[in-house]
Write a protein that holds these residues in place. Sequence first.
Motif, PDB file in Angstrom:
ATOM      1  N   ASN A   1       5.374  -2.255   3.856  1.00  0.00           N
ATOM      2  CA  ASN A   1       4.016  -2.179   4.397  1.00  0.00           C
ATOM      3  C   ASN A   1       3.966  -2.399   5.910  1.00  0.00           C
ATOM      4  OD1 ASN A   1       1.657  -1.888   2.391  1.00  0.00           O
ATOM      5  ND2 ASN A   1       3.143  -3.126   1.259  1.00  0.00           N
ATOM      6  N   CYS A   2       2.784  -2.194   6.476  1.00  0.00           N
ATOM      7  CA  CYS A   2       2.495  -2.468   7.891  1.00  0.00           C
ATOM      8  C   CYS A   2       3.456  -1.732   8.812  1.00  0.00           C
ATOM      9  CB  CYS A   2       2.534  -3.975   8.187  1.00  0.00           C
ATOM     10  SG  CYS A   2       1.360  -4.915   7.211  1.00  0.00           S
ATOM     11  N   GLY A   3       3.912  -0.550   8.384  1.00  0.00           N
ATOM     12  CA  GLY A   3       4.725   0.287   9.255  1.00  0.00           C
ATOM     13  C   GLY A   3       6.214  -0.008   9.230  1.00  0.00           C
TER      14      GLY A   3
ATOM     15  N   ILE B   1      -0.943  -2.554  15.025  1.00  0.00           N
ATOM     16  CA  ILE B   1      -0.932  -3.583  16.081  1.00  0.00           C
ATOM     17  C   ILE B   1       0.506  -3.824  16.529  1.00  0.00           C
ATOM     18  CG2 ILE B   1      -2.973  -4.747  15.153  1.00  0.00           C
ATOM     19  CD1 ILE B   1      -0.956  -7.115  14.454  1.00  0.00           C
ATOM     20  N   TYR B   2       1.446  -3.197  15.835  1.00  0.00           N
ATOM     21  CA  TYR B   2       2.859  -3.425  16.171  1.00  0.00           C
ATOM     22  C   TYR B   2       3.406  -2.248  16.947  1.00  0.00           C
ATOM     23  CZ  TYR B   2       2.270  -6.900  12.493  1.00  0.00           C
ATOM     24  OH  TYR B   2       1.817  -7.941  11.738  1.00  0.00           O
ATOM     25  N   ARG B   3       4.418  -2.530  17.739  1.00  0.00           N
ATOM     26  CA  ARG B   3       5.052  -1.441  18.448  1.00  0.00           C
ATOM     27  C   ARG B   3       6.131  -0.818  17.576  1.00  0.00           C
ATOM     28  NH1 ARG B   3       6.809  -6.396  20.273  1.00  0.00           N
ATOM     29  NH2 ARG B   3       9.063  -6.380  19.987  1.00  0.00           N
TER      30      ARG B   3
ATOM     31  N   SER C   1      -0.450 -10.143  -1.746  1.00  0.00           N
ATOM     32  CA  SER C   1      -0.029 -11.365  -1.041  1.00  0.00           C
ATOM     33  C   SER C   1       0.296 -11.192   0.436  1.00  0.00           C
ATOM     34  CB  SER C   1       1.203 -11.947  -1.725  1.00  0.00           C
ATOM     35  OG  SER C   1       2.318 -11.093  -1.507  1.00  0.00           O
ATOM     36  N   ASP C   2       0.697  -9.978   0.861  1.00  0.00           N
ATOM     37  CA  ASP C   2       1.192  -9.781   2.232  1.00  0.00           C
ATOM     38  C   ASP C   2       2.410 -10.664   2.503  1.00  0.00           C
ATOM     39  OD1 ASP C   2       1.380  -8.786   4.793  1.00  0.00           O
ATOM     40  OD2 ASP C   2      -0.394  -9.792   5.559  1.00  0.00           O
ATOM     41  N   SER C   3       3.219 -10.894   1.494  1.00  0.00           N
ATOM     42  CA  SER C   3       4.339 -11.835   1.666  1.00  0.00           C
ATOM     43  C   SER C   3       5.668 -11.167   1.352  1.00  0.00           C
ATOM     44  CB  SER C   3       4.142 -13.015   0.726  1.00  0.00           C
ATOM     45  OG  SER C   3       5.296 -13.829   0.708  1.00  0.00           O
TER      46      SER C   3
ATOM     47  N   VAL D   1       0.452  -4.908  -4.311  1.00  0.00           N
ATOM     48  CA  VAL D   1       0.696  -3.670  -3.555  1.00  0.00           C
ATOM     49  C   VAL D   1       0.900  -3.901  -2.064  1.00  0.00           C
ATOM     50  CG1 VAL D   1      -0.496  -2.176  -5.187  1.00  0.00           C
ATOM     51  CG2 VAL D   1      -1.772  -3.167  -3.272  1.00  0.00           C
ATOM     52  N   HIS D   2       0.787  -5.149  -1.622  1.00  0.00           N
ATOM     53  CA  HIS D   2       1.033  -5.370  -0.190  1.00  0.00           C
ATOM     54  C   HIS D   2       2.040  -6.495   0.005  1.00  0.00           C
ATOM     55  CE1 HIS D   2       0.079  -4.653   4.032  1.00  0.00           C
ATOM     56  NE2 HIS D   2       0.502  -5.899   4.159  1.00  0.00           N
ATOM     57  N   THR D   3       3.324  -6.121   0.064  1.00  0.00           N
ATOM     58  CA  THR D   3       4.358  -7.134   0.302  1.00  0.00           C
ATOM     59  C   THR D   3       5.298  -6.668   1.401  1.00  0.00           C
ATOM     60  OG1 THR D   3       6.159  -6.378  -1.133  1.00  0.00           O
ATOM     61  CG2 THR D   3       4.335  -7.558  -2.189  1.00  0.00           C
ATOM     62  N   HIS D   4       6.109  -7.629   1.843  1.00  0.00           N
ATOM     63  CA  HIS D   4       7.129  -7.354   2.861  1.00  0.00           C
ATOM     64  C   HIS D   4       8.472  -7.855   2.337  1.00  0.00           C
ATOM     65  CE1 HIS D   4       4.304  -6.046   5.938  1.00  0.00           C
ATOM     66  NE2 HIS D   4       3.503  -7.012   5.532  1.00  0.00           N
ATOM     67  N   ALA D   5       8.815  -7.494   1.121  1.00  0.00           N
ATOM     68  CA  ALA D   5      10.054  -7.997   0.523  1.00  0.00           C
ATOM     69  C   ALA D   5      11.263  -7.194   0.991  1.00  0.00           C
ATOM     70  CB  ALA D   5       9.939  -7.962  -0.995  1.00  0.00           C
TER      71      ALA D   5
ATOM     72  N   SER E   1      -5.066  -2.193   4.316  1.00  0.00           N
ATOM     73  CA  SER E   1      -4.297  -3.386   3.961  1.00  0.00           C
ATOM     74  C   SER E   1      -4.989  -4.670   4.410  1.00  0.00           C
ATOM     75  CB  SER E   1      -2.918  -3.322   4.625  1.00  0.00           C
ATOM     76  OG  SER E   1      -2.237  -2.151   4.239  1.00  0.00           O
ATOM     77  N   HIS E   2      -4.699  -5.727   3.688  1.00  0.00           N
ATOM     78  CA  HIS E   2      -5.202  -7.084   3.973  1.00  0.00           C
ATOM     79  C   HIS E   2      -6.558  -7.050   4.688  1.00  0.00           C
ATOM     80  CE1 HIS E   2      -3.029  -6.124   7.653  1.00  0.00           C
ATOM     81  NE2 HIS E   2      -1.868  -6.380   7.117  1.00  0.00           N
ATOM     82  N   PHE E   3      -7.558  -6.545   3.991  1.00  0.00           N
ATOM     83  CA  PHE E   3      -8.918  -6.432   4.526  1.00  0.00           C
ATOM     84  C   PHE E   3      -9.477  -7.826   4.764  1.00  0.00           C
ATOM     85  CE2 PHE E   3     -13.293  -4.646   4.515  1.00  0.00           C
ATOM     86  CZ  PHE E   3     -13.049  -3.523   5.296  1.00  0.00           C
TER      87      PHE E   3
HETATM   88 ZN   LIG Z   1      -0.033  -6.197   8.084  1.00  0.00          ZN
END
Ligand SMILES: [Zn+2]
Length: 546
Positions: A98-100, A171-173, A414-416, A69-73, A229-231
Amino acid sequence: MGVKPKFDPKHTLVIRNGRIVDGAGNGWFYGDLLIRGDRIVQVGAVGPVKGAQEIDARGLVVAPGFIDVHTHADRDVVRSPFAENFVRDGVTTIVTGNCGGSEKNIATYFANIRQRGAAINVATFIGHNTILEMVKGGGAAALTPEQMAKAKAIVDQAMRDGAVGMSTGLIYRPGMYSPPEEIIELQKVAARYGGIYASHMRNEAGEILPAIDEALRVGREANCRVEISHFKLPRDVAQQIGGAATTLGKVLAARAAGEEVWLDQYPYTASSTTITAMLPDWVYDHGNAEAKKRLNDPQQVAKMLADMKHNYEDARHRPNLGYAVIANCKSDPTLAGRNLYEVAQIFKLREQNKGKEVELLSSNPDKLPDVSMEDQYRAVIDISRNGGASCVFHTMDEQEVEDILRCPLVSVASDSGIRDFGIGQPHPRGYGTNARVLGHYVRERHTISLEDAVRKMTSQPATAFHFFDRGLLRPGYVADVTIFDPDTVADKSTFEKPHQYAVGIRFVVVNGYEVLANGEMTELLPGKPVLGPGAKMAAVVMGSGR
Ligand SMILES: [Zn+2]
């Protein structure tokens, strides 16, 4: 290359004699699986029925396909639809965006996947930073009422097109400049469609406790469920606040009070993100163009150096920046694999001795110059000025990784993205997340049981994301299946040599078709978009004729 299998509702696949781990956390049992079309039709003893295809799973574990459930594909799914790093790690469904950061147009994104095909199923968020970029650009200014109306309309459309919810990367702009009230207002739109709120929190270090409070507040005030995410917890912060028991305790207390919150984790002691995250927040608060000016302005650079000294030396007592390793640097690919202390040394050598630094490094490592903290901060600023880099940060201990993994609310993710085999020095999580949990944490360290590990990869993420026909081996469920050897399954990817696929995953079935057969990629692309709840609501409304 790559074939979308022509869907045959009568196509049968029988998996025999496996040790079935059903995804619910129950103990394994011996049994067979009968699959017809894209569905599981029978579990247990299927008898003499002969499948068009048969898999002998003797000695192997048969589990539901893993849901990451946490990827950046994101658009990589269209560019590299085989997603081999995911398939060889047992993954059959990913959630991206993810991550915005997400695709802008979810309908177009899913149409492209449907047209091209993919080896795995794909769900996506709409990303908060992506929305902000569309309505106001990258700066820090609050949304005007007109911009807020546009942003809400984007969330609304994305949800009706099938997004699973909204993600933030605080943490991202430009998301880092958004106050919670702005996020809550947007998340309320996603919540109307049953969307989940996923957050890369505003802080994952010294300010992690208020950051958890903020994520929980968004869930309460927008009236929706929350996925943090990614605790994770860095070593120095763990010592200050009493370990992962403190952060997990906050989450468990929220659940006890009736708030639905979930967590995910990648099983490594290092994190990874862009090098610009090491700069003070204000550097980018007026957008990219202004940041570039600031990075070239000696007065502004002096201010950055002072703030970095405060952040890294006074607040976090870092002796050096050797814990941060360059993963990928477009402007200078030779830096991949070097930590920032070494990078500062290389930069100093280049100044002293133009062009010969590589030779000097390999032939005479003892003669490398000493560098100061300021030299290392300047290396961060130089790289950021020249287009940036991704970094791996070695900041955590096994203790916290295992404490978090033991928490029943934590899914494995994976956050991948989809990895380009052989390119750069990426975090190994893209190749080995699930295999590492099954090999290192289950078989070798006994941190959790095999059945619990599989639950964290299947029915739990399916429950959190409302994928209610995936994540279990039950009649009627979608036939996503992962078959692995519990004695040999292992991650091979390391921080030093990341481009190595996981081993021990033998068969991967997606929507009833094998994408990995006896350890070989089949080149089939049976994966589909997995739509969030809003798409169904939109269909119901349209179907009603009003
Ligand atoms: Zn992230």
